[in-house]
Motif scaffolding. Structure first.
Motif, PDB file in Angstrom:
ATOM      1  N   LYS A   1      21.677  41.914  -5.021  1.00  0.00           N
ATOM      2  CA  LYS A   1      22.160  42.719  -3.893  1.00  0.00           C
ATOM      3  C   LYS A   1      21.486  44.079  -3.964  1.00  0.00           C
ATOM      4  O   LYS A   1      21.607  44.779  -4.966  1.00  0.00           O
ATOM      5  N   TYR A   2      20.761  44.451  -2.895  1.00  0.00           N
ATOM      6  CA  TYR A   2      19.972  45.677  -2.904  1.00  0.00           C
ATOM      7  C   TYR A   2      20.684  46.781  -2.126  1.00  0.00           C
ATOM      8  O   TYR A   2      21.379  46.524  -1.131  1.00  0.00           O
ATOM      9  N   SER A   3      20.462  48.024  -2.573  1.00  0.00           N
ATOM     10  CA  SER A   3      20.983  49.195  -1.854  1.00  0.00           C
ATOM     11  C   SER A   3      20.111  50.397  -2.189  1.00  0.00           C
ATOM     12  O   SER A   3      19.356  50.391  -3.173  1.00  0.00           O
ATOM     13  N   LEU A   4      20.220  51.439  -1.350  1.00  0.00           N
ATOM     14  CA  LEU A   4      19.487  52.691  -1.552  1.00  0.00           C
ATOM     15  C   LEU A   4      20.479  53.798  -1.883  1.00  0.00           C
ATOM     16  O   LEU A   4      21.573  53.848  -1.324  1.00  0.00           O
ATOM     17  N   VAL A   5      20.061  54.697  -2.777  1.00  0.00           N
ATOM     18  CA  VAL A   5      20.898  55.829  -3.185  1.00  0.00           C
ATOM     19  C   VAL A   5      20.075  57.103  -3.023  1.00  0.00           C
ATOM     20  O   VAL A   5      18.931  57.176  -3.499  1.00  0.00           O
ATOM     21  N   GLU A   6      20.668  58.102  -2.339  1.00  0.00           N
ATOM     22  CA  GLU A   6      19.963  59.371  -2.134  1.00  0.00           C
ATOM     23  C   GLU A   6      19.898  60.168  -3.431  1.00  0.00           C
ATOM     24  O   GLU A   6      20.849  60.193  -4.214  1.00  0.00           O
ATOM     25  N   LYS A   7      18.771  60.824  -3.671  1.00  0.00           N
ATOM     26  CA  LYS A   7      18.656  61.749  -4.809  1.00  0.00           C
ATOM     27  C   LYS A   7      19.271  63.093  -4.451  1.00  0.00           C
ATOM     28  O   LYS A   7      19.855  63.758  -5.297  1.00  0.00           O
ATOM     29  N   GLU A   8      19.111  63.513  -3.206  1.00  0.00           N
ATOM     30  CA  GLU A   8      19.712  64.752  -2.725  1.00  0.00           C
ATOM     31  C   GLU A   8      20.456  64.451  -1.435  1.00  0.00           C
ATOM     32  O   GLU A   8      20.043  63.606  -0.653  1.00  0.00           O
ATOM     33  N   LYS A   9      21.573  65.138  -1.237  1.00  0.00           N
ATOM     34  CA  LYS A   9      22.401  64.887  -0.066  1.00  0.00           C
ATOM     35  C   LYS A   9      21.729  65.472   1.165  1.00  0.00           C
ATOM     36  O   LYS A   9      21.438  66.674   1.228  1.00  0.00           O
ATOM     37  N   LEU A  10      21.465  64.607   2.169  1.00  0.00           N
ATOM     38  CA  LEU A  10      20.785  65.042   3.393  1.00  0.00           C
ATOM     39  C   LEU A  10      21.720  64.887   4.577  1.00  0.00           C
ATOM     40  O   LEU A  10      22.611  64.021   4.574  1.00  0.00           O
ATOM     41  N   PRO A  11      21.543  65.729   5.614  1.00  0.00           N
ATOM     42  CA  PRO A  11      22.367  65.565   6.826  1.00  0.00           C
ATOM     43  C   PRO A  11      22.213  64.163   7.423  1.00  0.00           C
ATOM     44  O   PRO A  11      23.165  63.600   7.954  1.00  0.00           O
ATOM     45  N   ARG A  12      21.003  63.614   7.348  1.00  0.00           N
ATOM     46  CA  ARG A  12      20.778  62.235   7.799  1.00  0.00           C
ATOM     47  C   ARG A  12      19.785  61.588   6.841  1.00  0.00           C
ATOM     48  O   ARG A  12      18.813  62.217   6.408  1.00  0.00           O
TER      49      ARG A  12
ATOM     50  N   ASP B   1      24.299  42.634  -9.300  1.00  0.00           N
ATOM     51  CA  ASP B   1      24.666  41.227  -9.264  1.00  0.00           C
ATOM     52  C   ASP B   1      25.808  41.014  -8.285  1.00  0.00           C
ATOM     53  O   ASP B   1      26.272  41.944  -7.609  1.00  0.00           O
ATOM     54  N   GLU B   2      26.304  39.762  -8.237  1.00  0.00           N
ATOM     55  CA  GLU B   2      27.345  39.430  -7.255  1.00  0.00           C
ATOM     56  C   GLU B   2      28.654  40.143  -7.528  1.00  0.00           C
ATOM     57  O   GLU B   2      29.495  40.280  -6.645  1.00  0.00           O
ATOM     58  N   LEU B   3      28.815  40.680  -8.752  1.00  0.00           N
ATOM     59  CA  LEU B   3      30.034  41.423  -9.077  1.00  0.00           C
ATOM     60  C   LEU B   3      29.876  42.930  -8.870  1.00  0.00           C
ATOM     61  O   LEU B   3      30.790  43.693  -9.165  1.00  0.00           O
ATOM     62  N   GLY B   4      28.716  43.322  -8.399  1.00  0.00           N
ATOM     63  CA  GLY B   4      28.493  44.744  -8.140  1.00  0.00           C
ATOM     64  C   GLY B   4      28.017  45.521  -9.343  1.00  0.00           C
ATOM     65  O   GLY B   4      27.970  46.756  -9.299  1.00  0.00           O
ATOM     66  N   LYS B   5      27.627  44.840 -10.427  1.00  0.00           N
ATOM     67  CA  LYS B   5      27.140  45.533 -11.618  1.00  0.00           C
ATOM     68  C   LYS B   5      25.625  45.671 -11.545  1.00  0.00           C
ATOM     69  O   LYS B   5      24.926  44.729 -11.151  1.00  0.00           O
ATOM     70  N   PRO B   6      25.077  46.845 -11.925  1.00  0.00           N
ATOM     71  CA  PRO B   6      23.616  47.038 -11.871  1.00  0.00           C
ATOM     72  C   PRO B   6      22.910  46.030 -12.773  1.00  0.00           C
ATOM     73  O   PRO B   6      23.331  45.757 -13.898  1.00  0.00           O
ATOM     74  N   LEU B   7      21.820  45.480 -12.261  1.00  0.00           N
ATOM     75  CA  LEU B   7      21.021  44.536 -13.041  1.00  0.00           C
ATOM     76  C   LEU B   7      19.989  45.247 -13.906  1.00  0.00           C
ATOM     77  O   LEU B   7      19.548  44.697 -14.919  1.00  0.00           O
ATOM     78  N   ALA B   8      19.583  46.434 -13.512  1.00  0.00           N
ATOM     79  CA  ALA B   8      18.571  47.186 -14.272  1.00  0.00           C
ATOM     80  C   ALA B   8      18.636  48.637 -13.816  1.00  0.00           C
ATOM     81  O   ALA B   8      19.465  49.026 -12.986  1.00  0.00           O
ATOM     82  N   PHE B   9      17.735  49.440 -14.377  1.00  0.00           N
ATOM     83  CA  PHE B   9      17.694  50.845 -13.996  1.00  0.00           C
ATOM     84  C   PHE B   9      17.203  50.988 -12.553  1.00  0.00           C
ATOM     85  O   PHE B   9      16.352  50.221 -12.098  1.00  0.00           O
TER      86      PHE B   9
END
Length: 832
Positions: free
Chosen positions: A270-281, A314-322
């Motif tokens: 399961k893939y997702s993106l995480v911001e390094k700095e908080k942006l208005p958009r 993974d399917e349980l929401g745990k990170p698979l790697a860094f």
């Protein structure tokens, strides 16, 4: 055959008697449902229970899951003739019946349950003699990538069947570091943190492990074990950060646009993106295939780069790697025109400026990316106002914006100010900026004093600092309120001590001469002052200051009688507190400005420790000093003129006393209430503390303690706890009920060492609630019973006398009142 059966019965009967089975209760009893627990593997012919028959029953019969192991004698003795095996049958269900002499059932059948208890008689066995697995480079440490499994036929509910896994060998083992770890309970194999960092399929594509398994939880030296081989292949990690991405700003293509991708080593992440700095958009997204998109056009001038992270779970929401860092750079296009400075640029040029001289720099800006063709600016003058004495008086360098004088020197009298229009352009846009150039006057006129001599002035030497004593004035013909016409005054002669200063009025250029430091008749009675007037701007070449820029002035200082002056405000001295009386401990010095003699005296010598020589200022001790009374002794020294106006001044004298060991140790307080309950049941102890009035080192005091009399050593003991505390202990319990005064000798170990003997009063008394109890007759100062009765009778007698006197007095007053009332009734008329 009959003989063997008789011998067997005889052995069972003997065993039955010797083991206590013949006793009614635990090992024998009536026929009823029962459950027995027997360890497997025991020797055969073991007696289980003796059933008792009730008439008319005379014998017993056994049926059920006997497996040929369990038997019962006619007299009811139940036993097993072979070893039990829990793994063959864990529970045997039997029935016992009681029969009469004819073989008829008179009681039962009664259920009897035999539970076979486990012993560790089976070794664990791996399901495979060899395991194979693979792991990706940089996989998350602690996440299992394969399992090994072993079984044990023993009871899993007991330690016999509890298995523990362990990696015994890792090949290769680089730098003695384990790259793999195993869950000792589940057999799950995963990477260690070191393995996650350092596994490299190029350096070592495969590893071999030897894994062991032990029963008994691995805690028993008699546990069984097995081992297996595990071959692990290291695969390349495809979870890698992509190359930095460039996106052209203000794109008109349909969005979202795929810009890069990430992939986990196995499907299903399961893939997702995480911001390094908080942006208005946040203009990026990722789908579940790992493709990353930009969702809208970007503006480089708003933000020129983005950094964010891609995460796989993974399917349980745990990170698979860094997480992987994604870097996106926004590529510039020329979409911004040049901009002028926020305020008009103003330059100044002197009248005599040479042709080619730099006048100033115009700095325009471009929001496009620096050091690219989009932000390269060109400058060009398109208009000059006015155009006199001619056009083209100025030029600008094309790429730097530096302005220069192009043709001739300027004259302020002709044109004091020019306005230039400058075109600033990049490859696509043009902007007009405005520049103002002011022609400034050159400093070709010198300041001239209104008069060359300001006469003389007489002042007392105590004239207040800050007083204005003179006003001087010079003028300058250059342009007003410029650096060329501003006048600064300074004193070039006659004031070596800097006692005078001059402030200039910025509007009138008048100079105000002030006293900056106190005048001193004794140092200089006459000051022959020379003033010079000058400009902050340098004069043009060929023009020099002359006599017109100088003026003179004479200052006469008159004498004022002044008090003596000490060489310092506070004098310091240090001596040991044990110096002999009459020792010189310090000296002070003062001087009279008029040169008169000085007499010294002391003030504030509250302890009478010091005296001062009135002529020399030397200070001596006249009494014994004591640091413990006052470690820093402060007095005042008075210096008084002799033969003049008797003016005086005061300075401080601080005498620091250094310590000597002149105080013996003592108890820190008066100890009262030290008691032991009588009679003493066991030896006891009390703690006391000592102190010393002398100055202590940073480590504190180090006292030694001992009994003050050798005759007490059989009864008492003193032991040191630390440098200040000691313990007084009794050596036996045979003490009388009274007060003991125990002398204690305390030594401070100083230089020289001092010793003090103190007394500790210790009371042995009968205790009630941990307090001394004494009958009233035994208390000192308490009255006896006879004394108490006498005191009581005396008190009652005194009270009786006082009451009698009061009663008689009241009777007399009452008789007098009756007479007065009778007389009053004779003269007063009756009233209705």
């Amino acid at each position: 055959m009959m003989v063997r059966a008789q011998l067997h019965c005889l052995c069972l009967f003997t065993l039955y008697l010797t083991t206590g089975y013949g006793q009614e209760g635990r090992f024998s009893g009536p026929l009823k449902p029962m459950t027995f627990s027997i360890f497997e593997g025991q020797e055969p012919s073991q007696i289980i229970f003796q059933f008792k028959a009730n008439p008319p029953a005379v014998t017993f019969k056994l049926t059920g899951e006997t497996d040929g192991i369990f038997q019962i004698q006619p007299d009811g003795l139940l036993y097993h003739n072979r070893s039990l095996d829990r793994e063959t049958r864990a529970i045997h269900k039997l029935q016992v019946s009681a029969l009469d002499a004819h073989g008829a059932t008179v009681e039962g059948p009664v259920p009897i349950t035999i539970e076979v208890k486990d012993i560790n008689d089976n070794r664990p066995m791996f399901l495979q003699s060899k395991y194979e697995g693979s792991v990706r480079q940089n996989s998350r440490p602690g996440k299992p990538f394969m399992y090994v499994n072993a079984t044990d036929l023993d009871d899993p509910a007991t330690p016999n069947g509890q298995l523990i896994y362990q990696i015994v060998i890792q090949l290769p083992k680089i730098n003695n570091v384990m790259y793999f770890q195993i869950n000792n309970k589940t057999g799950a194999i995963s990477l260690t943190p070191e393995g996650s960092r350092e596994l490299d399929p190029i350096k070592n594509p495969s590893y071999n492990l030897v894994v062991s398994v032990k029963d008994m939880g691995g805690q028993n030296e008699n546990s069984f074990s097995d081992s297996t081989s595990v071959d692990i292949t290291v695969k390349e990690n495809i979870w890698k950060a992509p190359e930095p991405v460039e996106i052209v700003e203000n794109s008109t293509d349909p969005h979202p646009i795929k810009i890069t991708q990430v992939r986990w080593n196995e499907p299903g992440a399961k893939y997702s993106l995480v911001e390094k700095e908080k942006l208005p958009r946040f203009p990026f997204s990722i789908d579940q295939e790992g493709d990353i998109y930009v969702n809208q056009p970007l503006d480089r001038e708003e933000k020129d780069s983005y950094v964010f992270y891609a995460v796989a779970k993974d399917e349980l929401g745990k990170p698979l790697a860094f997480p992987l860092q994604i870097h996106v750079k926004v590529k510039d296009i020329n979409d911004n025109p040049p901009t002028c400075p926020p305020i008009m640029t103003v330059f100044e040029v002197q009248e005599n400026e040479k042709i080619g001289s730099n006048i100033g720099t115009l700095t325009a800006h471009d929001m496009d990316e620096t050091n690219t063709i989009n932000s390269v600016l060109e400058y060009r003058i398109v208009d000059q106002t006015p155009k006199s004495p001619r056009e083209g008086l100025f030029l600008v360098q094309t790429y730097t914006g530096v302005f220069q004088l192009a043709m001739q020197s300027l004259k302020k009298q002709d044109t004091p100010q020019y306005h230039l229009t400058v075109e600033v352009s990049d490859k696509d846009f043009k902007t007009l900026c405005h520049v103002q150039i002011n022609v400034i006057d050159i400093n070709d006129q010198i300041p001239i004093f209104e008069k060359s001599d300001y006469g003389n002035l007489t002042l007392a030497e105590d004239t207040a600092v800050g007083s204005i004593i003179l006003t001087i004035q010079a003028t300058d013909a250059d342009e007003p309120f410029t650096g060329s016409s501003k006048i600064l005054y300074r004193i070039t002669q006659g004031d070596r001590e800097g006692q005078l200063g001059i402030d200039t009025d910025p509007q009138t250029n008048a100079g105000y001469v002030k006293i900056k430091k106190p005048l001193d008749f004794e140092t200089a009675a006459i000051h022959n002052i020379v003033f010079q007037a000058e400009n902050p701007e340098p004069l043009v070449p060929g023009v020099e200051y002359n006599a017109s820029s100088f003026a003179t002035f004479s200052l006469f200082v008159t004498d004022v009688n002044e008090a003596p002056q000490f060489s310092q405000q506070v004098f310091q001295a240090k001596v040991s507190e044990d110096v002999a009386i009459g020792t010189k401990v310090g000296n002070v010095t003062a001087k009279d400005p008029e040169g008169l003699d000085i007499s010294y005296s002391l003030r504030g010598d509250t302890r009478g420790w010091l005296k001062i020589d009135p002529v020399t200022g030397e200070i001596f001790s006249v009494a014994s000093l004591d640091r413990e009374a006052e470690s820093l002794y402060r007095v005042q020294v008075v210096a008084t003129e002799v033969g003049g106006s008797s003016l005086s001044s005061i300075a401080g004298f601080n005498l620091a006393l250094t310590d000597v060991n002149d105080n013996p140790p003592r108890l820190v307080k008066e100890y009262t209430g030290l008691l032991f309950c009588y009679p003493l049941r066991e030896p006891g102890s009390l703690i006391f503390e000592a102190t010393d009035d002398d100055q202590q080192s940073f480590r504190g005091p180090h006292f030694t303690f001992s009994l003050g009399s050798e005759s007490l050593q059989n009864d008492w003991e003193v032991s040191k706890i630390n440098g200040t505390h000691a313990r007084l202990s009794t050596k036996h319990t045979g003490f009388e009920e009274r007060v003991y005064n125990i002398p204690i000798r305390i030594n401070d170990g100083g230089r020289p060492p001092l010793e003090g003997t103190v007394s500790l009063p210790v009371t042995f008394c009968t205790c009630v609630e941990e307090r001394c109890f004494q009958p009233a007759g035994h208390h000192p100062g308490m009255p006896t019973v006879g004394m108490a009765v006498g005191i009581l009778l005396t008190t009652l007698l005194v009270i009786g006398i006082i009451l009698a006197v009061v009663f008689i007095h009241m009777k007399k007053n009452k008789g007098r009142d009756n007479v007065e009332n009778a007389q009053a009734s004779e003269v007063k008329p009756l009233r209705n």
